[in-house]
Design a protein around this motif. Structure first.
Motif, PDB file in Angstrom:
ATOM      1  N   GLN A  25      73.267 -13.851   3.411  1.00 44.42           N
ATOM      2  CA  GLN A  25      73.013 -12.806   4.407  1.00 44.42           C
ATOM      3  C   GLN A  25      73.616 -11.460   4.023  1.00 44.42           C
ATOM      4  N   TYR A  26      74.757 -11.453   3.373  1.00 39.18           N
ATOM      5  CA  TYR A  26      75.474 -10.203   3.102  1.00 39.18           C
ATOM      6  C   TYR A  26      75.919 -10.093   1.641  1.00 39.18           C
ATOM      7  N   PHE A  28      75.418  -7.701  -0.483  1.00 39.67           N
ATOM      8  CA  PHE A  28      75.869  -6.366  -0.864  1.00 39.67           C
ATOM      9  C   PHE A  28      77.333  -6.161  -0.466  1.00 39.67           C
ATOM     10  N   ALA A  90      70.938  -7.084  -4.042  1.00 41.07           N
ATOM     11  CA  ALA A  90      71.807  -7.171  -2.869  1.00 41.07           C
ATOM     12  C   ALA A  90      71.373  -6.164  -1.795  1.00 41.07           C
ATOM     13  N   GLU A  94      69.889  -7.072   2.105  1.00 42.04           N
ATOM     14  CA  GLU A  94      70.505  -6.534   3.329  1.00 42.04           C
ATOM     15  C   GLU A  94      69.652  -5.461   4.006  1.00 42.04           C
ATOM     16  N   TYR A  96      68.833  -2.261   2.977  1.00 39.60           N
ATOM     17  CA  TYR A  96      69.170  -0.846   2.801  1.00 39.60           C
ATOM     18  C   TYR A  96      68.056  -0.134   2.043  1.00 39.60           C
TER      19      TYR A  96
END
Length: 125
Positions: A25-26, A28, A90, A94, A96
């Protein structure tokens, strides 16, 4: 408690906390922690990405079809602690800068050349 000891404890605690982060999930955030990116370096990365996204949107409006120069610029200006491909993946997971990162991902799939080991990183002065 000495300042060095406090730093060691804090570093250890951050290492433990980073293991709690769901890598799927995260990735980055985990990458930022693992690579010891400072707040200033983090901010510089987002300024770079915002500038590239603005340029991408401008070029797209002007009818450009090839955005490989933006990918190469990203890879060349990326902090030396980070690897371009890993960072792009990454950021994509997420969410971005979705349009820019989608374009970077497509360019990588098309084989736009930059190698994580051959990209020249420019240290800050």
């Amino acid at each position: 408690m000495s300042q060095q000891s406090e730093k060691e404890i804090m570093s250890f605690h951050l290492q433990l906390l980073s293991k709690l982060i769901d890598v799927d999930q995260y990735p980055f955030i985990k990458l930022i922690i693992e690579k010891n990116i400072t707040k200033e370096e983090y901010s510089e990365l987002f300024k770079l990405l915002q500038m590239l996204e603005n340029e991408y949107e401008l070029q797209k409006e002007e009818g450009f079809l090839d955005f490989s120069s933006l990918l190469i610029h990203f890879a060349g200006m990326l902090n030396e602690k980070l690897e371009p491909t890993e960072t792009i993946e990454a950021l994509k997971i997420e969410g971005y800068f979705p349009h820019l990162i989608k374009e970077f991902t497509m360019l990588r799939k098309k084989g736009v050349a930059f190698s994580d080991t051959s990209v020249k990183h420019f240290p800050k002065r």
